[in-house]
Structures are given as structure tokens and as C-alpha cells.
Design a protein around this motif. Structure first.
Motif, short mmCIF file in Angstrom:
data_model
loop_
_atom_site.label_atom_id
_atom_site.label_comp_id
_atom_site.label_asym_id
_atom_site.label_seq_id
_atom_site.Cartn_x
_atom_site.Cartn_y
_atom_site.Cartn_z
N ASP A 26 5.35 -6.57 8.31
CA ASP A 26 4.13 -6.74 7.87
C ASP A 26 3.18 -6.82 9.20
N VAL A 27 2.45 -5.64 9.41
CA VAL A 27 1.77 -5.60 10.72
C VAL A 27 0.35 -6.11 10.70
N ARG A 28 -0.19 -6.74 9.46
CA ARG A 28 -1.63 -7.15 9.43
C ARG A 28 -1.72 -8.45 9.97
N GLU A 29 -3.18 -8.85 10.25
CA GLU A 29 -3.45 -10.20 10.79
C GLU A 29 -3.03 -11.26 9.97
N PRO A 30 -2.84 -12.38 10.62
CA PRO A 30 -2.54 -13.62 9.84
C PRO A 30 -3.33 -13.89 8.67
N LEU A 69 4.32 -2.44 6.82
CA LEU A 69 3.27 -2.59 5.83
C LEU A 69 2.02 -3.10 6.40
N CYS A 70 0.96 -2.51 5.99
CA CYS A 70 -0.61 -3.10 6.44
C CYS A 70 -1.54 -3.09 5.08
N HIS A 71 -2.57 -3.00 5.29
CA HIS A 71 -3.63 -3.22 4.20
C HIS A 71 -3.63 -1.83 3.05
N HIS A 72 -3.77 -0.56 3.82
CA HIS A 72 -3.80 0.59 3.44
C HIS A 72 -3.05 1.86 3.84
N GLY A 73 -2.28 1.32 4.88
CA GLY A 73 -1.36 2.32 5.46
C GLY A 73 -1.53 3.16 6.92
N VAL A 91 12.72 4.11 10.62
CA VAL A 91 11.60 3.87 10.29
C VAL A 91 10.70 4.53 9.25
N ALA A 92 10.07 3.74 8.28
CA ALA A 92 9.33 4.25 7.49
C ALA A 92 7.67 3.46 7.27
N ASN A 93 6.96 4.25 6.69
CA ASN A 93 5.66 3.47 6.23
C ASN A 93 5.68 3.38 4.91
N VAL A 94 5.01 2.14 4.54
CA VAL A 94 4.89 2.13 2.93
C VAL A 94 3.54 2.52 2.61
#
Length: 112
Positions: A26-30, A69-73, A91-94
């Protein structure tokens, strides 16, 4: 080219290699992770904000299949490409990010 995996097909993507150790990165912000997060089901979950990935690559070493994974990809697509360029082969992108996860797979995950 980075493979795009829909949230509903993520378990299938992870299980293509039964011997592989699977990670959802998960690469989103905390604050985003606190707002909405997924429950690991047959895979490890690790949250590292996108801008910290280069300095924390060593944490990804034990995993042989990584889905980002992030918010929209979009951010996760960039991270997946970066990982591919740095020797991570599986490696894949959700696709659609956590928003798609909530809409298509697990409506208990809040949308934001």
C-alpha cells in the motif's frame, strides 16, 4: 509492462505461484491508510508511502510477488514500474486502487 489486476482477482494472481511469498504494498499516505484499509487474505500487507519506497527497498526483499495499491491506481502504477526497474520480477498494479476495491470487491472498505 506492468500487469493490471482487479481487486477481485488479486488472490488468483498471488496464487499463480504457490511457492511465492505474496505482498500487497500500500503506497498511500498514512492518513489515507487510516481512512480506508484492506484486510489481508492469504497475503502480507505493508504500507510504505510512495516517496519512501526508494529508501525502503530492502523491506521488500523477502517477497517474490508484489501487488501495489493506492487510491485509484496511478501512484501504485509508478511504484510497480519502479520496482520492476529495480529487479522485482513479479509485480502488478491493483487496477482502480482501493476505490475499486471498495466498489467491486469489499464494500465494507470506506471510500474517500
Amino acid at each position: 509492462m506492468i500487469e493490471q489486476v482487479l481487486p477481485a482477482h488479486l488472490s488468483d494472481w498471488f496464487s499463480r505461484d504457490a511457492q511465492a511469498s505474496a505482498l500487497l504494498l500500500d503506497v498511500r499516505e498514512p492518513w489515507e491508510v487510516q481512512t480506508a484499509s484492506v484486510t489481508p487474505r492469504g497475503f502480507a500487507l505493508l504500507a510504505i508511502p510512495m516517496n519512501e519506497i526508494p529508501s525502503r527497498l530492502s523491506e521488500l526483499g523477502p517477497y517474490t510477488r508484489i501487488a501495489c495499491l493506492c487510491h485509484h491506481g496511478a501512484r501504485s502504477q509508478h511504484v510497480a514500474a519502479f520496482l520492476g526497474q529495480h529487479g522485482f520480477a513479479e509485480v502488478a498494479n491493483v487496477a482502480g486502487g482501493i476505490d475499486a476495491w471498495s466498489r467491486q470487491f469489499d464494500p465494507s472498505v470506506p471510500r474517500y
